[in-house]
Write a protein that holds these residues in place. Structure first.
Motif, PDB file in Angstrom:
ATOM      1  N   ALA A  61     -17.306  20.241  17.886  1.00  0.00           N
ATOM      2  CA  ALA A  61     -17.541  20.201  16.280  1.00  0.00           C
ATOM      3  C   ALA A  61     -18.665  19.648  15.721  1.00  0.00           C
ATOM      4  CB  ALA A  61     -16.224  19.338  15.767  1.00  0.00           C
ATOM      5  N   TYR A  62     -19.252  18.473  15.968  1.00  0.00           N
ATOM      6  CA  TYR A  62     -20.686  17.925  15.615  1.00  0.00           C
ATOM      7  C   TYR A  62     -21.468  18.711  16.173  1.00  0.00           C
ATOM      8  CZ  TYR A  62     -23.736  14.520  14.044  1.00  0.00           C
ATOM      9  OH  TYR A  62     -24.836  13.903  13.279  1.00  0.00           O
ATOM     10  N   SER A  63     -21.552  19.562  17.123  1.00  0.00           N
ATOM     11  CA  SER A  63     -22.774  20.152  17.651  1.00  0.00           C
ATOM     12  C   SER A  63     -22.768  21.575  16.775  1.00  0.00           C
ATOM     13  CB  SER A  63     -22.362  20.952  19.175  1.00  0.00           C
ATOM     14  OG  SER A  63     -22.357  19.940  20.043  1.00  0.00           O
ATOM     15  N   GLN A  64     -21.497  21.990  16.340  1.00  0.00           N
ATOM     16  CA  GLN A  64     -21.515  23.292  15.229  1.00  0.00           C
ATOM     17  C   GLN A  64     -22.046  22.691  14.001  1.00  0.00           C
ATOM     18  OE1 GLN A  64     -21.300  26.929  14.559  1.00  0.00           O
ATOM     19  NE2 GLN A  64     -20.280  26.354  16.189  1.00  0.00           N
ATOM     20  N   PHE A  65     -21.773  21.635  13.654  1.00  0.00           N
ATOM     21  CA  PHE A  65     -22.543  21.036  12.463  1.00  0.00           C
ATOM     22  C   PHE A  65     -24.163  20.750  12.623  1.00  0.00           C
ATOM     23  CE2 PHE A  65     -24.235  17.652   9.682  1.00  0.00           C
ATOM     24  CZ  PHE A  65     -23.993  18.160   8.450  1.00  0.00           C
ATOM     25  N   GLY A  66     -24.382  20.657  13.752  1.00  0.00           N
ATOM     26  CA  GLY A  66     -25.901  20.414  14.250  1.00  0.00           C
ATOM     27  C   GLY A  66     -26.632  22.099  13.862  1.00  0.00           C
ATOM     28  N   LEU A  67     -25.791  23.072  14.388  1.00  0.00           N
ATOM     29  CA  LEU A  67     -26.453  24.074  14.176  1.00  0.00           C
ATOM     30  C   LEU A  67     -26.578  24.727  12.650  1.00  0.00           C
ATOM     31  CD1 LEU A  67     -24.362  26.083  16.899  1.00  0.00           C
ATOM     32  CD2 LEU A  67     -26.855  25.533  17.075  1.00  0.00           C
ATOM     33  N   LEU A  68     -25.467  24.246  11.992  1.00  0.00           N
ATOM     34  CA  LEU A  68     -25.670  24.585  10.505  1.00  0.00           C
ATOM     35  C   LEU A  68     -26.943  23.756   9.721  1.00  0.00           C
ATOM     36  CD1 LEU A  68     -24.254  25.859   7.901  1.00  0.00           C
ATOM     37  CD2 LEU A  68     -22.616  24.016   7.995  1.00  0.00           C
ATOM     38  N   ALA A  69     -26.892  22.508  10.227  1.00  0.00           N
ATOM     39  CA  ALA A  69     -28.243  21.754   9.794  1.00  0.00           C
ATOM     40  C   ALA A  69     -29.470  22.476  10.244  1.00  0.00           C
ATOM     41  CB  ALA A  69     -27.842  20.279  10.448  1.00  0.00           C
ATOM     42  N   ASN A  70     -29.479  22.874  11.367  1.00  0.00           N
ATOM     43  CA  ASN A  70     -30.824  23.611  11.890  1.00  0.00           C
ATOM     44  C   ASN A  70     -31.197  24.815  10.805  1.00  0.00           C
ATOM     45  OD1 ASN A  70     -31.412  21.813  13.714  1.00  0.00           O
ATOM     46  ND2 ASN A  70     -30.625  23.144  15.429  1.00  0.00           N
ATOM     47  N   THR A  71     -30.050  25.433  10.346  1.00  0.00           N
ATOM     48  CA  THR A  71     -29.945  26.669   9.515  1.00  0.00           C
ATOM     49  C   THR A  71     -30.669  26.136   8.176  1.00  0.00           C
ATOM     50  OG1 THR A  71     -28.424  27.726  10.562  1.00  0.00           O
ATOM     51  CG2 THR A  71     -28.889  28.465   8.420  1.00  0.00           C
ATOM     52  N   PHE A  72     -29.900  24.935   7.637  1.00  0.00           N
ATOM     53  CA  PHE A  72     -30.626  24.445   6.432  1.00  0.00           C
ATOM     54  C   PHE A  72     -31.903  24.233   6.460  1.00  0.00           C
ATOM     55  CE2 PHE A  72     -31.413  20.382   4.162  1.00  0.00           C
ATOM     56  CZ  PHE A  72     -30.985  20.782   2.811  1.00  0.00           C
ATOM     57  N   TYR A  73     -32.642  23.537   7.835  1.00  0.00           N
ATOM     58  CA  TYR A  73     -33.907  23.163   7.553  1.00  0.00           C
ATOM     59  C   TYR A  73     -34.875  24.432   7.643  1.00  0.00           C
ATOM     60  CZ  TYR A  73     -32.648  18.203   8.526  1.00  0.00           C
ATOM     61  OH  TYR A  73     -31.943  17.160   8.399  1.00  0.00           O
ATOM     62  N   ASP A  74     -34.308  25.721   7.969  1.00  0.00           N
ATOM     63  CA  ASP A  74     -35.074  26.992   7.812  1.00  0.00           C
ATOM     64  C   ASP A  74     -35.629  27.265   6.659  1.00  0.00           C
ATOM     65  OD1 ASP A  74     -36.428  29.224   8.557  1.00  0.00           O
ATOM     66  OD2 ASP A  74     -34.475  30.220   8.919  1.00  0.00           O
ATOM     67  N   PRO A  75     -36.725  27.130   6.106  1.00  0.00           N
ATOM     68  CA  PRO A  75     -37.148  27.372   4.625  1.00  0.00           C
ATOM     69  C   PRO A  75     -37.223  28.843   4.239  1.00  0.00           C
ATOM     70  CG  PRO A  75     -39.259  27.189   6.286  1.00  0.00           C
ATOM     71  CD  PRO A  75     -37.779  26.928   7.118  1.00  0.00           C
ATOM     72  N   PRO A 103     -16.717  13.354  17.442  1.00  0.00           N
ATOM     73  CA  PRO A 103     -17.005  14.636  18.283  1.00  0.00           C
ATOM     74  C   PRO A 103     -16.200  15.763  18.208  1.00  0.00           C
ATOM     75  CG  PRO A 103     -16.572  12.541  19.792  1.00  0.00           C
ATOM     76  CD  PRO A 103     -16.548  12.143  17.968  1.00  0.00           C
ATOM     77  N   ASP A 104     -14.796  15.481  17.723  1.00  0.00           N
ATOM     78  CA  ASP A 104     -14.083  16.504  17.463  1.00  0.00           C
ATOM     79  C   ASP A 104     -13.538  16.862  16.237  1.00  0.00           C
ATOM     80  OD1 ASP A 104     -12.581  14.210  17.079  1.00  0.00           O
ATOM     81  OD2 ASP A 104     -10.759  14.788  17.976  1.00  0.00           O
ATOM     82  N   TYR A 105     -14.228  16.450  15.032  1.00  0.00           N
ATOM     83  CA  TYR A 105     -13.927  16.483  13.663  1.00  0.00           C
ATOM     84  C   TYR A 105     -14.938  16.163  12.658  1.00  0.00           C
ATOM     85  CZ  TYR A 105     -11.746  17.039   9.271  1.00  0.00           C
ATOM     86  OH  TYR A 105     -11.036  17.382   7.951  1.00  0.00           O
ATOM     87  N   VAL A 106     -15.672  17.230  12.191  1.00  0.00           N
ATOM     88  CA  VAL A 106     -16.793  16.995  11.161  1.00  0.00           C
ATOM     89  C   VAL A 106     -16.362  17.626   9.800  1.00  0.00           C
ATOM     90  CG1 VAL A 106     -19.135  17.363  10.346  1.00  0.00           C
ATOM     91  CG2 VAL A 106     -18.457  17.013  12.731  1.00  0.00           C
ATOM     92  N   ARG A 107     -16.275  16.929   8.583  1.00  0.00           N
ATOM     93  CA  ARG A 107     -15.981  17.505   7.460  1.00  0.00           C
ATOM     94  C   ARG A 107     -17.266  17.625   6.678  1.00  0.00           C
ATOM     95  NH1 ARG A 107     -13.775  15.599   2.149  1.00  0.00           N
ATOM     96  NH2 ARG A 107     -14.178  13.365   3.119  1.00  0.00           N
TER      97      ARG A 107
END
Length: 187
Positions: A61-75, A103-107
């Motif tokens: 779950a936290y890895s999925q949030f990391g992928l979303l965060a990387n998209t956020f950083y894309d200008p 590791p198993d839950y991110v809101r």
């Protein structure tokens, strides 16, 4: 009813966020007039703000949030595609982790601001062709679709209602899907 997943740029949500909202705003000015009265001045609509909340659950779950965060950083803006919202060119302006990560839950929560495309600095092609049938002095105004254009933005730019725009363009079967190079008849 099963909905298609929400997408932004290259990121595809594994499941759609749980809560959505869209804020519409119109800026107004109040001008004082002599003898205690006032005049309201419509300064026009502003950007739409699209917000949501969701969670990632399960292993990674936290890895999925990391992928979303990387998209956020894309200008720069990207295409925001949601199964219920109108497709829009938008900026990813807010991403918030709402709790201590496990590791198993991110809101999380997010916000996108619609990019109008009206002030990009690029000149958009607008063509006038004479009305062959009438032979009159009027013209047909058309807009050539560019990457990131939406029918909503085209209707706002030319001051034409969506219903009227769709009536003039029977070739458009899905109002959320127009392609670069297509001609949209405006008037």
């Amino acid at each position: 009813m099963k909905l298609a997943p929400m997408r932004y740029k290259d990121y595809v949500w594994p499941h759609n966020p749980r809560v959505y909202s869209i804020d519409y705003e119109r800026k107004m000015a109040v001008n004082k007039v002599p003898f205690g009265t006032y005049h309201l001045q419509d300064l026009g609509r502003t950007r739409r703000v699209m917000r949501g909340e969701g969670e990632f659950a399960g292993e990674g779950a936290y890895s999925q949030f990391g992928l979303l965060a990387n998209t956020f950083y894309d200008p720069g803006p990207g295409l925001l595609i949601h199964p219920l919202w109108q497709t829009a060119s938008a900026y990813f302006v807010e991403l918030r982790l709402e709790q201590e990560p496990r590791p198993d839950y991110v809101r999380y929560s997010f916000a996108f601001w619609e990019a109008s495309g009206l002030y990009s600095g690029a000149v958009q092609e607008v063509t006038r062709t004479e009305e062959a049938a009438s032979g009159g002095n009027g013209g047909v105004l058309s807009h050539t679709v560019e990457q990131g254009d939406t029918l909503w933005a085209i209707s706002a730019r030319y001051g034409v209602g969506m219903t009227e725009l769709l009536a003039r363009n029977p070739q458009i079967r899905d109002p959320n899907l127009i392609l670069p190079g297509e001609k949209v008849t405006v008037r």
